[in-house]
Design a protein around this motif. Structure first.
Motif, PDB file in Angstrom:
ATOM      1  N   PRO A  76       0.493  -1.509  -0.070  1.00  0.00           N
ATOM      2  CA  PRO A  76       0.292   0.359   0.254  1.00  0.00           C
ATOM      3  C   PRO A  76       0.840   1.569  -0.512  1.00  0.00           C
ATOM      4  CG  PRO A  76      -0.995  -1.573   2.073  1.00  0.00           C
ATOM      5  CD  PRO A  76       0.180  -2.154   1.511  1.00  0.00           C
ATOM      6  N   TRP A  77       2.358   1.184  -0.005  1.00  0.00           N
ATOM      7  CA  TRP A  77       2.972   2.606   0.389  1.00  0.00           C
ATOM      8  C   TRP A  77       3.611   2.465  -0.692  1.00  0.00           C
ATOM      9  CZ3 TRP A  77       2.699  -1.625   3.634  1.00  0.00           C
ATOM     10  CH2 TRP A  77       1.995  -2.037   4.468  1.00  0.00           C
ATOM     11  N   GLY A  78       3.464   1.665  -1.824  1.00  0.00           N
ATOM     12  CA  GLY A  78       4.807   1.710  -2.531  1.00  0.00           C
ATOM     13  C   GLY A  78       5.526   0.248  -2.558  1.00  0.00           C
ATOM     14  N   LYS A  79       6.513   0.314  -3.956  1.00  0.00           N
ATOM     15  CA  LYS A  79       7.334  -0.834  -3.783  1.00  0.00           C
ATOM     16  C   LYS A  79       8.188  -0.895  -2.711  1.00  0.00           C
ATOM     17  CE  LYS A  79       8.357  -2.579  -7.533  1.00  0.00           C
ATOM     18  NZ  LYS A  79       9.317  -2.748  -9.156  1.00  0.00           N
ATOM     19  N   GLY A  80       8.061  -1.868  -1.597  1.00  0.00           N
ATOM     20  CA  GLY A  80       9.462  -1.674  -1.429  1.00  0.00           C
ATOM     21  C   GLY A  80       9.924  -2.960  -0.306  1.00  0.00           C
ATOM     22  N   ARG A  81      10.449  -3.359   0.875  1.00  0.00           N
ATOM     23  CA  ARG A  81      10.330  -4.088   1.714  1.00  0.00           C
ATOM     24  C   ARG A  81      10.511  -4.198   3.077  1.00  0.00           C
ATOM     25  NH1 ARG A  81      15.613  -2.244   0.209  1.00  0.00           N
ATOM     26  NH2 ARG A  81      17.365  -1.611   1.883  1.00  0.00           N
ATOM     27  N   PRO A  82      10.181  -5.160   3.791  1.00  0.00           N
ATOM     28  CA  PRO A  82      10.363  -4.679   5.537  1.00  0.00           C
ATOM     29  C   PRO A  82      11.328  -5.020   5.950  1.00  0.00           C
ATOM     30  CG  PRO A  82       9.692  -7.475   4.954  1.00  0.00           C
ATOM     31  CD  PRO A  82       9.952  -7.426   3.455  1.00  0.00           C
ATOM     32  N   GLY A  83      10.822  -4.290   7.198  1.00  0.00           N
ATOM     33  CA  GLY A  83      12.312  -3.143   7.847  1.00  0.00           C
ATOM     34  C   GLY A  83      13.040  -4.727   8.177  1.00  0.00           C
ATOM     35  N   TRP A  84      13.717  -4.164   9.513  1.00  0.00           N
ATOM     36  CA  TRP A  84      14.823  -5.564  10.055  1.00  0.00           C
ATOM     37  C   TRP A  84      13.931  -6.447  11.292  1.00  0.00           C
ATOM     38  CZ3 TRP A  84      19.028  -5.555  14.476  1.00  0.00           C
ATOM     39  CH2 TRP A  84      19.035  -6.836  15.117  1.00  0.00           C
ATOM     40  N   HIS A  85      13.262  -5.950  11.672  1.00  0.00           N
ATOM     41  CA  HIS A  85      12.549  -6.062  13.029  1.00  0.00           C
ATOM     42  C   HIS A  85      10.863  -6.761  12.666  1.00  0.00           C
ATOM     43  CE1 HIS A  85      15.273  -3.750  14.499  1.00  0.00           C
ATOM     44  NE2 HIS A  85      14.759  -2.612  14.363  1.00  0.00           N
ATOM     45  N   ILE A  86      10.129  -6.725  11.253  1.00  0.00           N
ATOM     46  CA  ILE A  86       9.163  -7.035  11.688  1.00  0.00           C
ATOM     47  C   ILE A  86       8.633  -8.061  11.195  1.00  0.00           C
ATOM     48  CG2 ILE A  86       8.555  -5.888   8.986  1.00  0.00           C
ATOM     49  CD1 ILE A  86       5.701  -5.346  12.013  1.00  0.00           C
ATOM     50  N   GLU A  87      10.063  -8.603  10.590  1.00  0.00           N
ATOM     51  CA  GLU A  87      10.185 -10.279  10.423  1.00  0.00           C
ATOM     52  C   GLU A  87       9.385 -11.419  11.348  1.00  0.00           C
ATOM     53  OE1 GLU A  87      11.911  -9.413   9.983  1.00  0.00           O
ATOM     54  OE2 GLU A  87      13.887  -9.950  10.861  1.00  0.00           O
ATOM     55  N   CYS A  88       9.785 -10.917  12.421  1.00  0.00           N
ATOM     56  CA  CYS A  88       9.752 -11.943  13.163  1.00  0.00           C
ATOM     57  C   CYS A  88       8.339 -11.870  13.940  1.00  0.00           C
ATOM     58  CB  CYS A  88      11.052 -11.507  14.252  1.00  0.00           C
ATOM     59  SG  CYS A  88      12.758 -12.019  13.960  1.00  0.00           S
ATOM     60  N   SER A  89       7.693 -10.630  14.161  1.00  0.00           N
ATOM     61  CA  SER A  89       6.905 -10.331  15.372  1.00  0.00           C
ATOM     62  C   SER A  89       5.557 -10.985  13.926  1.00  0.00           C
ATOM     63  CB  SER A  89       6.623  -8.905  15.241  1.00  0.00           C
ATOM     64  OG  SER A  89       7.059  -8.277  15.940  1.00  0.00           O
ATOM     65  N   ALA A  90       5.760 -10.905  12.560  1.00  0.00           N
ATOM     66  CA  ALA A  90       4.398 -11.847  11.799  1.00  0.00           C
ATOM     67  C   ALA A  90       5.168 -13.156  12.513  1.00  0.00           C
ATOM     68  CB  ALA A  90       5.254 -11.008  10.563  1.00  0.00           C
ATOM     69  N   MET A  91       6.216 -13.665  12.230  1.00  0.00           N
ATOM     70  CA  MET A  91       6.346 -14.915  12.215  1.00  0.00           C
ATOM     71  C   MET A  91       5.764 -15.764  12.775  1.00  0.00           C
ATOM     72  SD  MET A  91       9.184 -15.222   9.276  1.00  0.00           S
ATOM     73  CE  MET A  91      10.283 -14.649   9.247  1.00  0.00           C
ATOM     74  N   ALA A  92       6.754 -15.071  14.233  1.00  0.00           N
ATOM     75  CA  ALA A  92       6.438 -15.883  15.142  1.00  0.00           C
ATOM     76  C   ALA A  92       4.677 -15.701  15.758  1.00  0.00           C
ATOM     77  CB  ALA A  92       6.767 -14.784  16.597  1.00  0.00           C
ATOM     78  N   ASN A  93       3.810 -14.340  15.274  1.00  0.00           N
ATOM     79  CA  ASN A  93       2.393 -15.034  15.017  1.00  0.00           C
ATOM     80  C   ASN A  93       1.986 -16.050  14.256  1.00  0.00           C
ATOM     81  OD1 ASN A  93      -0.483 -13.090  14.411  1.00  0.00           O
ATOM     82  ND2 ASN A  93       0.134 -13.311  16.434  1.00  0.00           N
ATOM     83  N   TYR A  94       2.178 -15.580  13.189  1.00  0.00           N
ATOM     84  CA  TYR A  94       1.845 -16.633  12.745  1.00  0.00           C
ATOM     85  C   TYR A  94       2.001 -17.888  12.547  1.00  0.00           C
ATOM     86  CZ  TYR A  94       0.937 -18.806   8.106  1.00  0.00           C
ATOM     87  OH  TYR A  94       0.641 -19.306   6.784  1.00  0.00           O
ATOM     88  N   TYR A  95       2.657 -18.273  12.890  1.00  0.00           N
ATOM     89  CA  TYR A  95       2.856 -19.709  13.332  1.00  0.00           C
ATOM     90  C   TYR A  95       2.485 -20.192  14.763  1.00  0.00           C
ATOM     91  CZ  TYR A  95       5.454 -20.470   8.913  1.00  0.00           C
ATOM     92  OH  TYR A  95       6.184 -20.963   8.228  1.00  0.00           O
ATOM     93  N   LEU A  96       2.425 -19.359  15.848  1.00  0.00           N
ATOM     94  CA  LEU A  96       2.476 -19.368  17.330  1.00  0.00           C
ATOM     95  C   LEU A  96       1.401 -19.352  18.065  1.00  0.00           C
ATOM     96  CD1 LEU A  96       6.088 -19.506  17.956  1.00  0.00           C
ATOM     97  CD2 LEU A  96       4.747 -21.487  17.878  1.00  0.00           C
ATOM     98  N   GLY A  97       1.290 -17.601  17.088  1.00  0.00           N
ATOM     99  CA  GLY A  97      -0.172 -17.233  18.486  1.00  0.00           C
ATOM    100  C   GLY A  97       0.582 -15.910  18.840  1.00  0.00           C
TER     101      GLY A  97
END
Length: 445
Positions: free
Chosen positions: A195-216
């Motif tokens: 939604p903000w244009g072409k880009g990539r994740p910042g460093w910390h966000i992936e862990c929050s997303a994945m931990a939530n996705y897999y473990l709640g």
RNA sequence: GGCGGCAUAGCCAAGUGGAAAGGCAACGGUCUGCAAAACCGUUAUCCCCCGGUUCGAAUCCGGGUGCCGCCUCCA
């Protein structure tokens, strides 16, 4: 079991949130360089935690992530003139190869950041909706000062942080403390639509997303190296707890650093020893012994001398296992209790290792009736610490045993010259023979 | 400057209120055709320093000193 919780700075009794199930998220590595012994220390710490939780009867759901897209990976790819995916895949393979050789248990999944761009975008949107994130020129930032608990993990106070004192602050930030959630891509860089244009994740966000996705929303244990406490884990807490309104992790477990010549081993200091090189020189069990001889929360200083000492120690263990080969017996329950006592105290592997050596010493002095029990008890403990000593190539046995018999005939005849030559030849091919008055024993080296 | 961790023999490292574990290394001895292993013995009157609490502290409290990490990407 007691576990030191970085959040409370105390050892706490470990209890899962849900019955016998334990969810564990461990920060793995950024795929930009060969894994070194410092990474392995973290991996071994997670392995010990994983194994011991299982030992205690818990069902462990372990997730170890790979950060396969970030600035460093991109830089590396540019340097090498390759696609970032090729770089990431290369180092992931190397990591998984050495992890396997070190007998580290596989987690349930090894997710990569790029497999969860969708979850990451949704998470950032959620933060935006809650007004904890703002967009500027295609970058999205998290407003640190709005998160009132910021600093609770690292013990830092927002007013004391010296942000920007050592690096340039991104001019798009409203506040130097803010960190990037989504980063606008330069034309040449890998990018995803958002939604903000072409880009990539910042460093910390992936862990929050994945931990939530897999473990709640709330996980039992989150781990990693102590250098991740700030800012990485602090930022994960800020993102996740803002998004869910719930505590992110109950326990935070951090291993101390592995230093070399008094300095932290790290990629940026160019003083790292790739684990793959080390495994060319030392048995994986020796590396494990070296790491486990220190408590995970104490710094270790790396030098070859210490690995050599660990190698001598491992020899002593292997020698006993070889001497007692074939002997069986019942486990000594008092020694097993000692083992549990050590491990229950915040994974006291140094004590557990010392216990193993005590058992070797006792076992060497034991009579034939008891030696098997010492052997079994030792194997049990070493096995639960993740040592891997069962790989005796038994198919070789008949041939080797025949050679050993023939050689002993020569010795009986007084032909020591030939016997010694055979021993030397066998040793060159990895078969180590020890003679004593009753005959000879052998083992693979 | 802030936050955190650590300080035990030549090296590594347990012990956290009641006689200083263990490993490596070293030295002497026993055993052994030799090598290796194993065995016996020796190696911290003392746990960074200074105070305090206590019958008793390496262990608790107060104050120092030193080293490391984080505050910047990092396991």
């Amino acid at each position: 079991m007691k576990l030191y919780n970085t959040l409370s700075r105390e050892k706490e009794d470990f209890k899962p949130l849900k019955g016998k199930e334990v969810s564990v998220y461990y920060c793995g590595m950024t795929l930009q360089e060969s894994p070194h012994i410092g990474h392995i220390r973290a991996a071994l710490t997670s392995d010990i935690l994983h194994r011991y939780l299982k030992y205690l009867g818990y069902e462990v759901n372990l997730i170890v992530n790979f950060t396969d897209i970030d600035d460093k990976v991109i830089v590396k790819a540019e340097e090498e003139g390759k696609d970032y995916r090729e770089i990431a895949a290369y180092f992931e393979n190397e990591y998984r190869d050495v992890i396997g050789r070190l007998n580290i248990l596989e987690p349930a999944f090894y997710p990569r950041a790029t497999q969860h761009i969708e979850e990451i975008i949704k998470l950032v949107q959620k933060l935006e909706k809650k007004k904890f994130a703002y967009q500027k020129d295609g970058d999205v930032f998290f407003s640190v000062r709005k998160f009132k608990d910021y600093g609770k993990l690292s013990g830092k106070k927002v007013k004391d942080l010296r942000s920007g004192s050592r690096i340039k602050v991104n001019k798009n930030k409203e506040d130097p403390l803010d960190f990037v959630l989504w980063k606008k891509a330069k034309p040449s860089e890998p990018a995803w639509f958002s939604p903000w244009g072409k880009g990539r994740p910042g460093w910390h966000i992936e862990c929050s997303a994945m931990a939530n996705y897999y473990l709640g929303d709330t996980i039992d244990i989150h781990g990693g190296g102590s250098d991740l406490i700030f800012p990485h884990h602090e930022n994960e807490i800020a993102q996740s707890e803002t998004a869910t309104g719930k505590p992110f992790a109950k326990f935070w477990v951090h291993n101390e650093m592995l230093n070399i010549k008094g300095e932290k081993m790290s990629k940026s200091l160019l003083n790292f020893v790739p684990i793959r090189d080390l495994l060319g020189e030392f048995d994986p069990n020796v590396v494990r012994l070296y790491i486990l001889q220190a408590h995970y929360r104490n710094p270790i200083d790396y030098n070859t001398e210490m690995l050599k000492q660990a190698a001598s120690g491992w020899e002593k263990i292997v020698n006993f296992l070889n001497i007692s080969k074939g002997a069986g017996g019942k486990l000594f329950s008092n020694l097993i209790e000692d083992f549990e006592g050590k491990m229950n105290e915040d994974l006291g592997t140094p004590g557990a290792v010392a216990l193993a050596f005590d058992i070797v010493n006792e076992g060497l002095k034991a009579d034939k009736k008891e030696i098997g029990s010492f052997r079994e008890t030792l194997s049990f403990i070493l096995g639960n610490l993740g040592f891997d000593f069962g790989k005796e190539k038994q198919e070789l046995s008949p041939a080797i045993e025949e050679i050993v018999r023939l050689r002993n005939d020569l010795r009986d005849e007084g032909d020591y010259g030939t016997a010694d030559r055979i021993r030397a030849v066998l040793e060159k091919s990895g078969i180590f023979i020890q003679d004593n008055s009753q005959g000879s024993i052998w083992r693979l080296k």
